[in-house]
Design a protein around this motif. Structure first.
Motif, PDB file in Angstrom:
ATOM      1  N   THR A   1       0.837  -1.210   0.000  1.00  0.00           N
ATOM      2  CA  THR A   1       0.000   0.000   0.000  1.00  0.00           C
ATOM      3  C   THR A   1       0.872   1.261   0.000  1.00  0.00           C
ATOM      4  O   THR A   1       0.435   2.331   0.416  1.00  0.00           O
ATOM      5  N   GLU A   2       2.113   1.095  -0.485  1.00  0.00           N
ATOM      6  CA  GLU A   2       3.067   2.210  -0.594  1.00  0.00           C
ATOM      7  C   GLU A   2       3.235   2.971   0.725  1.00  0.00           C
ATOM      8  O   GLU A   2       3.329   4.189   0.772  1.00  0.00           O
ATOM      9  N   ASP A   3       3.295   2.192   1.818  1.00  0.00           N
ATOM     10  CA  ASP A   3       3.445   2.776   3.160  1.00  0.00           C
ATOM     11  C   ASP A   3       4.884   3.172   3.463  1.00  0.00           C
ATOM     12  O   ASP A   3       5.132   3.968   4.358  1.00  0.00           O
ATOM     13  N   HIS A   4       5.835   2.552   2.779  1.00  0.00           N
ATOM     14  CA  HIS A   4       7.244   2.711   3.140  1.00  0.00           C
ATOM     15  C   HIS A   4       7.980   3.547   2.094  1.00  0.00           C
ATOM     16  O   HIS A   4       7.540   3.671   0.952  1.00  0.00           O
ATOM     17  N   LEU A   5       9.112   4.093   2.497  1.00  0.00           N
ATOM     18  CA  LEU A   5       9.868   4.988   1.624  1.00  0.00           C
ATOM     19  C   LEU A   5      11.257   4.418   1.367  1.00  0.00           C
ATOM     20  O   LEU A   5      11.958   4.047   2.298  1.00  0.00           O
ATOM     21  N   LYS A   6      11.629   4.365   0.083  1.00  0.00           N
ATOM     22  CA  LYS A   6      12.971   3.897  -0.270  1.00  0.00           C
ATOM     23  C   LYS A   6      13.710   5.061  -0.935  1.00  0.00           C
ATOM     24  O   LYS A   6      13.141   5.743  -1.797  1.00  0.00           O
ATOM     25  N   VAL A   7      14.937   5.328  -0.489  1.00  0.00           N
ATOM     26  CA  VAL A   7      15.706   6.446  -1.040  1.00  0.00           C
ATOM     27  C   VAL A   7      17.148   6.011  -1.321  1.00  0.00           C
ATOM     28  O   VAL A   7      17.606   4.983  -0.838  1.00  0.00           O
ATOM     29  N   SER A   8      17.815   6.843  -2.110  1.00  0.00           N
ATOM     30  CA  SER A   8      19.252   6.685  -2.320  1.00  0.00           C
ATOM     31  C   SER A   8      19.799   8.105  -2.242  1.00  0.00           C
ATOM     32  O   SER A   8      19.463   8.953  -3.066  1.00  0.00           O
ATOM     33  N   VAL A   9      20.612   8.394  -1.207  1.00  0.00           N
ATOM     34  CA  VAL A   9      20.947   9.802  -0.922  1.00  0.00           C
ATOM     35  C   VAL A   9      22.444  10.092  -0.900  1.00  0.00           C
ATOM     36  O   VAL A   9      23.263   9.216  -0.620  1.00  0.00           O
ATOM     37  N   LYS A  10      22.740  11.362  -1.216  1.00  0.00           N
ATOM     38  CA  LYS A  10      24.117  11.859  -1.159  1.00  0.00           C
ATOM     39  C   LYS A  10      24.156  13.064  -0.221  1.00  0.00           C
ATOM     40  O   LYS A  10      23.141  13.726  -0.001  1.00  0.00           O
ATOM     41  N   GLN A  11      25.360  13.337   0.290  1.00  0.00           N
ATOM     42  CA  GLN A  11      25.574  14.542   1.101  1.00  0.00           C
ATOM     43  C   GLN A  11      26.888  15.166   0.633  1.00  0.00           C
ATOM     44  O   GLN A  11      27.944  14.528   0.740  1.00  0.00           O
ATOM     45  N   HIS A  12      26.804  16.381   0.116  1.00  0.00           N
ATOM     46  CA  HIS A  12      27.992  17.101  -0.396  1.00  0.00           C
ATOM     47  C   HIS A  12      28.809  16.216  -1.345  1.00  0.00           C
ATOM     48  O   HIS A  12      30.032  16.114  -1.242  1.00  0.00           O
ATOM     49  N   GLY A  13      28.100  15.518  -2.196  1.00  0.00           N
ATOM     50  CA  GLY A  13      28.779  14.687  -3.202  1.00  0.00           C
ATOM     51  C   GLY A  13      29.238  13.333  -2.706  1.00  0.00           C
ATOM     52  O   GLY A  13      29.733  12.510  -3.471  1.00  0.00           O
ATOM     53  N   ILE A  14      29.105  13.072  -1.383  1.00  0.00           N
ATOM     54  CA  ILE A  14      29.518  11.764  -0.841  1.00  0.00           C
ATOM     55  C   ILE A  14      28.313  10.841  -0.850  1.00  0.00           C
ATOM     56  O   ILE A  14      27.218  11.195  -0.416  1.00  0.00           O
ATOM     57  N   GLY A  15      28.518   9.619  -1.306  1.00  0.00           N
ATOM     58  CA  GLY A  15      27.425   8.652  -1.380  1.00  0.00           C
ATOM     59  C   GLY A  15      27.410   8.040  -2.765  1.00  0.00           C
ATOM     60  O   GLY A  15      28.423   8.073  -3.463  1.00  0.00           O
ATOM     61  N   PRO A  16      26.308   7.481  -3.221  1.00  0.00           N
ATOM     62  CA  PRO A  16      25.026   7.425  -2.502  1.00  0.00           C
ATOM     63  C   PRO A  16      24.992   6.316  -1.435  1.00  0.00           C
ATOM     64  O   PRO A  16      25.714   5.342  -1.549  1.00  0.00           O
ATOM     65  N   ILE A  17      24.126   6.537  -0.440  1.00  0.00           N
ATOM     66  CA  ILE A  17      23.814   5.504   0.552  1.00  0.00           C
ATOM     67  C   ILE A  17      22.311   5.261   0.471  1.00  0.00           C
ATOM     68  O   ILE A  17      21.524   6.207   0.440  1.00  0.00           O
ATOM     69  N   GLY A  18      21.946   3.993   0.422  1.00  0.00           N
ATOM     70  CA  GLY A  18      20.524   3.636   0.358  1.00  0.00           C
ATOM     71  C   GLY A  18      19.867   3.822   1.718  1.00  0.00           C
ATOM     72  O   GLY A  18      20.526   3.766   2.761  1.00  0.00           O
ATOM     73  N   GLY A  19      18.566   4.049   1.705  1.00  0.00           N
ATOM     74  CA  GLY A  19      17.831   4.196   2.966  1.00  0.00           C
ATOM     75  C   GLY A  19      16.427   3.641   2.844  1.00  0.00           C
ATOM     76  O   GLY A  19      15.844   3.646   1.751  1.00  0.00           O
ATOM     77  N   ILE A  20      15.904   3.145   3.952  1.00  0.00           N
ATOM     78  CA  ILE A  20      14.523   2.652   3.982  1.00  0.00           C
ATOM     79  C   ILE A  20      13.825   3.270   5.191  1.00  0.00           C
ATOM     80  O   ILE A  20      14.396   3.311   6.284  1.00  0.00           O
ATOM     81  N   GLY A  21      12.622   3.782   4.980  1.00  0.00           N
ATOM     82  CA  GLY A  21      11.844   4.376   6.070  1.00  0.00           C
ATOM     83  C   GLY A  21      10.501   3.686   6.175  1.00  0.00           C
ATOM     84  O   GLY A  21       9.617   3.904   5.340  1.00  0.00           O
TER      85      GLY A  21
END
Length: 562
Positions: free
Chosen positions: A501-521
């Motif tokens: 039901t699309e309850d969760h969030l999946k991301v792939s993020v960078k900070q100041h060009g460092i990354g990406p790091i995957g994330g799950i919420g």
């Protein structure tokens, strides 16, 4: 959600720990927040030893309790091991009874019926003891307030040894011994043990008198670790030592009953979180849906075939419990929604038909939804019974004390309690409880808080950091999984809501060009708009590992985004 960043420890203390432990400043900061400010304390934290456990005879009345049990054995008396129907109670009963039975046969167990007898020591249990010629009752995880019941037992020539961890009242029961580290006159060095922990101290004392060592008691620690996790007591001091070694037993050589439960799961290494959310609900389900004795039977069973049968039966109880819990939660949410004319500080709901075995879980669910002190009532015989749950920082037990003139009976902890009252008192109580909470609660506590341990940059995140953090385990109150906050994050364009039901969030993020790091919420699907179009955002998260098709990578377990 309120984000509260914990104050940073003093820089000179961080520098000293960095030098002493040869760790980086971030790890030193996390350790100092947990009260670890020296090499010696760090050694005990990272390398717990069973020798760190306190001498059980430091607990008030321990010598008397041990002598009375030794006398019972010498005189061939029958001993009844009595405990509550929740995980802490049933684990305690399994622990003490199975230990005593290794060298003395005249031992039986008794768990009160949730519906006919209710919580704690019961008159029916004492009558059972009297009818079956038991002259000594060892009460575990209950009894510290059973003043009249101990008097009743005494009149029937039955002695009581009480092992409890709840707050005593002004007067203690007239038992042979009252083992409770929360007694005002008890100078035991650690007062946060659960009921099963107090039971363990009793068998530790008994075994030392027989010339055994702490190593002889290792096989019992799977029960203690489960009770510590399920009862949500602080994961500090002695509890952390017991949980640490108990988890090792669960993962390497668990008792037959645990093995039968674990074999039904698709899990290799269990963490304390798995124990809390997978094993504990199944043990609890017996007392909720049928009878707590079923849980004790499973926990003391030594034959694998019979244990599998018991585990299958308990699995069914748990499935039934889940269905009921969902159904009643929906009804309770509708009841609250229908009565929300004005702003309230509490949620109090009642339906005579609700199943008494799941009202505690429903109260927890309602607290998650509305985030305020909550009571769920149902009919229990001639009276109403309720389970209370609170929000972080608010003592619901004290609030109930402020309403005691319209309560028949109550007991419990800061965050969870139970009570009974007469039906005609319900409306009076409801109004009084609202008044007491409204007058005493800090309004900030009605917004969920995320406590952030430290700010972090992506350049500090590494597999090595996660390895060190994993050594902080087992986690629990007083030693929670470290929570970090990072700012100026941008999604790389892959953010999406996931799940059926699309309850969760999946991301792939960078900070100041460092990354990406995957994330799950989990349950953060609605926050997709915050990260869309590569807009900068801040996040709070814990560090985790993600395994996908044989590849293990670091990931952020998101708790909130702004």
């Amino acid at each position: 959600m309120r984000w509260t960043i914990k104050p940073k420890p003093e820089q000179d203390k961080i520098d000293l720990l960095v030098k002493e432990l040869k760790v980086d400043a971030l790890v030193a900061e996390l350790l100092l927040q947990r009260g670890i400010d020296s090499y010696e304390k760090a050694k005990k934290f990272f390398r717990p030893e069973l020798t760190d456990l306190h001498d059980p005879f430091l607990m008030k009345d321990m010598g008397v309790a041990v002598s009375r049990i030794e006398k019972a054995i010498a005189d061939n008396e029958n001993i009844l091991v009595f405990g509550d129907y929740d995980v802490d109670g049933t684990s305690s009963v399994a622990l003490v009874s199975s230990y005593l039975l290794t060298y003395y046969p005249n031992v039986a167990t008794y768990i009160p019926d949730r519906y006919n007898e209710g919580y704690g020591v019961s008159y029916l249990g004492i009558d059972f003891a009297h009818d079956n010629d038991f002259s000594l009752i060892i009460a575990l995880d209950c009894g510290v307030k059973a003043i009249e019941k101990v008097v009743y037992a005494k009149a029937k020539n039955i002695d009581f040894i009480i092992c409890d961890h709840h707050r005593p009242g002004a007067t203690l029961p007239d038992a042979v011994a009252v083992l409770d580290p929360k007694r005002d006159d008890c100078s035991y060095p650690y007062d946060e043990l659960c009921g099963c922990g107090v039971g363990f101290k009793l068998i530790q004392a008994l075994s030392s008198r027989k010339g055994e060592t702490i190593n002889d008691l290792i096989p019992y620690l799977d029960l203690v670790a489960t009770a510590i996790g399920a009862d949500i007591v602080p994961m500090t001091g002695e509890n952390r030592v017991l949980a640490y070694f108990g988890l090792q037993v669960i993962n390497t050589d668990p008792r037959i009953g645990f093995k039968a439960i674990i074999d039904q799961l698709n899990k290799n290494q269990l963490t304390i979180t798995d124990v809390v959310f997978i094993i504990a609900p199944r043990i609890n389900a017996a007392g909720r849906m049928k009878h707590g004795q079923h849980a004790v039977n499973l926990l003391v069973e030594t034959d694998m075939e019979r244990a599998r049968e018991f585990a299958k039966e308990i699995e069914q109880f748990n499935t039934d419990r889940r269905g009921l819990d969902q159904e009643i939660t929906q009804e309770a949410l509708l009841q609250i929604a229908a009565n929300e004319e004005q702003e309230r500080f509490t949620s109090v709901v009642y339906d005579a038909s609700w199943h008494k075995g799941v009202i505690g879980i429903v109260a927890s669910r309602l607290t998650e939804t509305y985030y305020r002190p909550t009571l769920v009532f149902t009919k229990s015989g001639e009276k109403l019974a309720a389970s209370a749950r609170s929000v972080k920082g608010f003592d619901v037990y004290n609030a109930l004390q402020g309403c005691s003139d319209c309560i028949e009976q109550f007991g419990g902890h800061k965050y969870a309690a139970g009570l009974t009252l007469l039906e005609e008192q319900y409306e009076t109580f409801k109004a009084q409880f609202e008044k007491v909470v409204a007058e005493t609660i800090d309004p900030n506590l009605l917004t969920p808080e995320i406590r952030v341990d430290a700010l972090i940059d992506f350049k500090q995140i590494s597999p090595k950091l996660l390895r060190i953090i994993n050594q902080f385990a087992p986690f629990g109150p007083g030693n929670m999984t470290p929570v970090f906050m990072a700012e100026s994050l941008r999604d790389t364009g892959y953010a999406k809501a996931v799940g059926q039901t699309e309850d969760h969030l999946k991301v792939s993020v960078k900070q100041h060009g460092i990354g990406p790091i995957g994330g799950i919420g989990f349950k953060l699907g609605s926050k997709l708009s915050v990260v869309k179009n590569k807009r900068p955002f801040a996040a709070v998260f814990t560090l985790d590992e993600n395994e996908w098709q044989g590849t293990v990578s670091l990931q952020l377990k998101l708790k909130d985004l702004k």
